[in-house]
Scaffold this motif. Structure first.
Motif, short mmCIF file in Angstrom:
data_model
loop_
_atom_site.label_atom_id
_atom_site.label_comp_id
_atom_site.label_asym_id
_atom_site.label_seq_id
_atom_site.Cartn_x
_atom_site.Cartn_y
_atom_site.Cartn_z
N ARG A 1 -31.54 -32.30 -31.11
CA ARG A 1 -31.79 -33.34 -30.10
C ARG A 1 -30.51 -34.18 -29.99
NH1 ARG A 1 -35.52 -35.84 -32.69
NH2 ARG A 1 -37.23 -34.53 -31.93
N THR A 2 -30.04 -34.42 -28.77
CA THR A 2 -28.80 -35.15 -28.56
C THR A 2 -29.06 -36.55 -28.03
OG1 THR A 2 -28.42 -34.58 -26.22
CG2 THR A 2 -27.76 -32.94 -27.88
N ALA A 3 -27.98 -37.31 -27.89
CA ALA A 3 -28.05 -38.65 -27.30
C ALA A 3 -27.86 -38.61 -25.79
CB ALA A 3 -26.99 -39.55 -27.94
N ARG A 4 -27.72 -37.42 -25.21
CA ARG A 4 -27.57 -37.28 -23.75
C ARG A 4 -28.95 -37.15 -23.11
NH1 ARG A 4 -22.60 -39.25 -23.75
NH2 ARG A 4 -21.49 -38.33 -25.53
N THR A 5 -29.16 -37.89 -22.05
CA THR A 5 -30.48 -37.94 -21.42
C THR A 5 -30.50 -37.12 -20.15
OG1 THR A 5 -30.83 -40.17 -22.30
CG2 THR A 5 -32.28 -39.45 -20.50
N CYS A 6 -31.52 -36.29 -20.01
CA CYS A 6 -31.67 -35.51 -18.78
C CYS A 6 -31.97 -36.42 -17.59
CB CYS A 6 -32.83 -34.51 -18.96
SG CYS A 6 -32.51 -33.22 -20.17
N LYS A 7 -31.69 -35.89 -16.39
CA LYS A 7 -31.98 -36.63 -15.17
C LYS A 7 -33.49 -36.73 -14.98
CE LYS A 7 -27.62 -36.95 -14.22
NZ LYS A 7 -26.91 -38.23 -14.34
N ARG A 8 -33.95 -37.92 -14.76
CA ARG A 8 -35.39 -38.17 -14.68
C ARG A 8 -35.98 -37.70 -13.36
NH1 ARG A 8 -38.68 -43.41 -16.72
NH2 ARG A 8 -40.74 -42.75 -16.01
N VAL A 9 -37.18 -37.13 -13.44
CA VAL A 9 -37.99 -36.81 -12.25
C VAL A 9 -39.43 -37.16 -12.60
CG1 VAL A 9 -38.84 -35.05 -10.69
CG2 VAL A 9 -36.46 -34.96 -11.47
N GLY A 10 -40.01 -38.10 -11.88
CA GLY A 10 -41.39 -38.49 -12.14
C GLY A 10 -41.57 -38.95 -13.57
N ARG A 11 -42.56 -38.37 -14.26
CA ARG A 11 -42.82 -38.73 -15.66
C ARG A 11 -41.86 -38.06 -16.64
NH1 ARG A 11 -49.20 -37.62 -16.38
NH2 ARG A 11 -48.59 -37.80 -18.59
N PHE A 12 -41.06 -37.15 -16.15
CA PHE A 12 -40.26 -36.33 -17.05
C PHE A 12 -38.87 -36.92 -17.26
CE2 PHE A 12 -43.45 -33.45 -15.28
CZ PHE A 12 -44.01 -32.98 -16.46
N GLU A 13 -38.61 -37.33 -18.47
CA GLU A 13 -37.31 -37.83 -18.89
C GLU A 13 -37.24 -37.63 -20.40
OE1 GLU A 13 -34.54 -41.77 -18.32
OE2 GLU A 13 -36.67 -42.05 -18.77
N CYS A 14 -36.16 -37.02 -20.87
CA CYS A 14 -36.09 -36.71 -22.30
C CYS A 14 -34.65 -36.44 -22.70
CB CYS A 14 -36.96 -35.49 -22.62
SG CYS A 14 -36.35 -33.95 -21.90
N PRO A 15 -34.38 -36.41 -24.01
CA PRO A 15 -33.04 -36.06 -24.46
C PRO A 15 -32.75 -34.58 -24.21
CG PRO A 15 -34.31 -37.15 -26.21
CD PRO A 15 -35.27 -36.78 -25.12
N LEU A 16 -31.49 -34.29 -23.97
CA LEU A 16 -31.04 -32.90 -23.92
C LEU A 16 -31.10 -32.30 -25.32
CD1 LEU A 16 -29.45 -30.49 -22.56
CD2 LEU A 16 -27.37 -31.72 -23.24
N VAL A 17 -31.62 -31.09 -25.42
CA VAL A 17 -31.58 -30.33 -26.67
C VAL A 17 -30.53 -29.24 -26.52
CG1 VAL A 17 -32.88 -28.82 -28.25
CG2 VAL A 17 -33.99 -30.81 -27.20
N VAL A 18 -29.77 -29.01 -27.58
CA VAL A 18 -28.71 -27.99 -27.56
C VAL A 18 -28.86 -27.04 -28.74
CG1 VAL A 18 -27.03 -29.45 -26.35
CG2 VAL A 18 -27.12 -29.49 -28.86
N THR A 19 -28.35 -25.83 -28.56
CA THR A 19 -28.17 -24.92 -29.68
C THR A 19 -26.72 -24.99 -30.12
OG1 THR A 19 -27.66 -23.06 -28.21
CG2 THR A 19 -29.95 -23.33 -28.90
N MET A 20 -26.48 -24.70 -31.40
CA MET A 20 -25.11 -24.69 -31.91
C MET A 20 -24.83 -23.34 -32.57
SD MET A 20 -22.85 -24.83 -34.62
CE MET A 20 -23.72 -25.45 -36.07
N ARG A 21 -23.71 -22.74 -32.18
CA ARG A 21 -23.24 -21.52 -32.81
C ARG A 21 -21.79 -21.72 -33.22
NH1 ARG A 21 -26.75 -20.42 -28.85
NH2 ARG A 21 -28.34 -18.80 -29.17
N PRO A 22 -21.46 -21.53 -34.50
CA PRO A 22 -20.06 -21.62 -34.90
C PRO A 22 -19.28 -20.42 -34.34
CG PRO A 22 -21.57 -21.78 -36.80
CD PRO A 22 -22.36 -21.28 -35.63
N VAL A 23 -18.13 -20.69 -33.75
CA VAL A 23 -17.33 -19.64 -33.09
C VAL A 23 -15.90 -19.72 -33.59
CG1 VAL A 23 -16.43 -18.84 -30.86
CG2 VAL A 23 -18.80 -19.63 -31.03
N PRO A 24 -15.27 -18.59 -33.91
CA PRO A 24 -13.85 -18.63 -34.30
C PRO A 24 -12.99 -19.24 -33.20
CG PRO A 24 -14.80 -16.49 -34.82
CD PRO A 24 -15.83 -17.23 -34.01
N LEU A 25 -12.00 -20.02 -33.60
CA LEU A 25 -11.15 -20.73 -32.66
C LEU A 25 -10.55 -19.80 -31.61
CD1 LEU A 25 -9.63 -23.34 -31.81
CD2 LEU A 25 -7.88 -22.74 -33.51
N ASP A 26 -10.12 -18.62 -32.02
CA ASP A 26 -9.45 -17.72 -31.08
C ASP A 26 -10.42 -17.01 -30.14
OD1 ASP A 26 -10.60 -15.98 -32.88
OD2 ASP A 26 -8.79 -14.83 -33.27
#
Length: 618
Positions: A147-172
């Motif tokens: 769960r992030t601190a970024r908030t999705c754009k609200r529509v009606g009753r729906f407003e919530c934090p953005l959820v993200v997945t994280m995958r470690p990736v080699p720099l190159d």
């Protein structure tokens, strides 16, 4: 191509695997997978609009009719009541149960609508086939979801934090990862953040809200994608009387094969390229190949040397694009200018610097940034009059607040740069110096003729020195001789190639040193580069974490671009207040000994042509 029966068996086998391992792991099935949200039909229209407003976390694959168990475009003979390995049951926004099917709720489901949303599991095969290690698959774990601190754009009753997945990736592999996933929007598309998790408000990657922790390998960088579990958060925040979702990690598997795309097939206007823009905190940004090439064209124009001063020897490629990317992510920018080279005149300032500063400020303001200018106390009133005249003449829309800094030492600088003197609360994200006197290694300030003008210069260099130790503040220096603030980054080149370089070279480095034929041209190029970036869908999406829709009208941005007419007006304002050309000391329409027409006007026109041509063809 498999027959529908075989597809169905494949999906059931995948689900059986997930059931046997609980919520932990799903098999890489090779088929498009989906998050699921089931809501009462009265909420369906608002939730669909919420999905469209937040397309990266909630790519809508299919919306059912009320009471429809199947999803014909996605899977034959599907039954949403049984086809997810595990479901979450929500009552008034609170999860009250986890179940393996929804058959007990058949009556309630008659009045409910099912939403099938894309899932990032669907692009993992494309990453693996491209040679990118997928750490969560290697480790036999569910992907980490936060769960992030970024908030999705609200529509009606729906407003919530953005959820993200994280995958470690080699720099190159960062460019390859961005390019492989960008063209799979139904699986969330490209990354929405690369770098320090704290920028998203994630404090500890070992403690995901959903899924399991995934271990990084040496040389890996955290890469974050928008996640369909955002739909779960939307259910919790809107508090419907009854709702269902898939259990995170236990997906609905469709009959559609994953889309694997080759980076070689991506158009330049859509092909993302990543740039490292900060080490503390670690932060990468993104732009399309086409936009990067256009900004490189701006950079080449700005470094032209009609005065034959040998300035090309100080040039470092891509400093302009990196600075523009960093500025695009900033919310508050401090600009400084003022080079009192004419110590025998009043005022001693030159015509190079203020026009470029005003051009950058105009574009930054148009993009919604907070902008202030800091300059010498003795010149503060003159600069206020110049800015006010520029507003009245239409060079810039809104007056820029002007400040001075006369403190000494790091403590005074930190108090100036940070709220309550706290380095964890910076007032500014980025400092820009354009044609600003830079402190040499002996503590003095020299013009190109090796005259010490220290008595005319306030210690604004201390702000840049302090900023280098404050996480979250980046710096840019724009110069055309090597004695300007920030050009300490190329001090060795200045010493080796510029006249009197060993004495005059600025000793204070910026993160980015933009070398130009005339410093004003660097300011114009920054303004144009910022415009190009924000008109690029690839960068705009990344900048906004995949939330919201790009603006359809960009007139305010375009009207803030530098133009021959505006810059001629700006120069005439400087001349009105007695500001002289740097090289010659002439009081007239010239900068650094080059007349406005044809030299400066030609550079401005060509910068504008690159900018307008790029946006008109996009």
């Amino acid at each position: 191509m498999l027959f529908p029966q075989a597809l169905r068996l494949s999906r059931l086998f995948t689900q059986a695997r997930c059931n046997s391992w609980g919520t932990r792991i799903r098999m890489n099935s090779g088929f498009l997978q989906a998050n699921v949200v089931i809501l009462h039909k009265d909420l369906a229209d608002d939730f669909e609009a919420f999905c469209h407003a937040n397309g990266s976390p909630l790519p809508l694959l299919y919306r059912s009719q009320a009471g429809e168990w199947g999803c014909p475009p996605l899977a034959a003979n599907a039954d949403i009541r049984t086809d997810c390995p595990q479901y979450c049951v929500f009552e008034n926004g609170v999860m009250t149960n986890k179940v393996v099917d929804l058959l007990a709720y058949a009556t309630q489901l008659q009045d409910m609508v099912s939403f099938y949303l894309g899932c990032s599991f669907s692009f993992e095969r494309a990453l693996a086939e491209a040679g990118v290690p997928v750490r969560n698959v290697e480790q036999g774990r569910n992907v980490s979801m936060f769960r992030t601190a970024r908030t999705c754009k609200r529509v009606g009753r729906f407003e919530c934090p953005l959820v993200v997945t994280m995958r470690p990736v080699p720099l190159d592999k960062l460019d390859l990862v961005a390019q492989c996933t960008h063209l799979i929007p139904q699986a969330h598309g490209g990354p929405v953040h690369i770098g320090d998790p704290a920028i998203l408000g994630i404090q500890d990657v070992s403690r995901p809200e959903y899924g399991e922790p995934v271990e990084s390998c040496p040389g890996d960088v955290p890469v974050f994608w928008a996640c369909g579990v955002t739909g779960v958060e939307a259910v919790q925040s809107s508090k419907p009387a009854l709702a269902f979702t898939h259990s995170p990690g236990c997906m609905f598997v469709t009959d559609k094969e994953d889309m694997a795309t080759s980076p070689l097939t991506v158009k330049p206007s859509e092909c993302p390229v990543t740039f490292h823009i900060s080490q503390n905190p670690l932060h990468f940004s993104m732009a399309s190949k086409a936009t990067v090439q256009q900004i490189r064209q701006l950079e080449e124009i700005a470094v032209e040397d009609p005065g034959q001063r040998g300035i090309r020897a100080l040039f470092v490629k891509d400093e302009l694009i990196r600075s523009c990317l960093s500025l695009s992510h900033a919310s508050s920018v401090l600009i400084t200018t003022g080079f009192p080279t004419h110590f025998m005149h009043d005022p001693p300032e030159e015509t190079d610097g203020p026009p470029g500063a005003i051009a950058m400020a105009a574009m930054l303001q148009a993009l919604g940034k907070q902008v202030v200018v800091v300059t010498d106390q003795r010149a503060l009133e003159m600069h206020r009059r110049i800015v006010q005249d520029a507003v009245e003449k239409g060079v810039i829309k809104t007056a820029v607040p002007l400040l001075s800094f006369q403190g000494t030492g790091s403590e005074a600088a930190i108090n100036f740069l940070c709220h309550d003197g706290d380095p964890e609360k910076p007032r500014y994200d980025h400092l820009v110096a354009i044609e600003r006197s830079g402190r040499a290694s002996d503590g003095n300030y020299y013009n190109m003729r090796m005259i010490n003008i220290k008595h005319l210069v306030d210690p604004i260099d201390d702000l840049f020195t302090a900023a280098s130790s404050i996480p979250g503040i980046s710096t840019t220096g724009i110069g055309d001789g090597g004695n300007e603030l920030g050009m300490g980054k190329v001090k060795d080149l200045v010493t080796a190639h510029m006249p009197n370089g060993s004495v005059i070279a600025c000793d204070v480095a910026a993160d980015y040193a933009i070398t130009t034929g005339v410093s004003n041209w660097g300011g114009y190029a920054v303004a144009c580069g910022l415009y190009l970036l924000n008109c690029s869908p690839v960068h705009w999406r990344y900048l906004h974490y995949g939330l919201g829709q790009p603006p359809t009208a960009q007139e305010a941005w375009a009207s803030s671009l530098p133009s021959v007419e505006k810059e001629e007006e700006c120069l005439s304002i400087l001349v009105k207040y007695g500001v002289r050309s740097g090289k010659t000391g002439n009081l007239g329409m010239e900068v650094d000994g080059l007349t406005f027409h044809p030299t400066h006007s030609d550079i401005i026109r060509r910068l504008g042509e690159v900018t307008r041509l790029a946006t008109s063809s996009s």
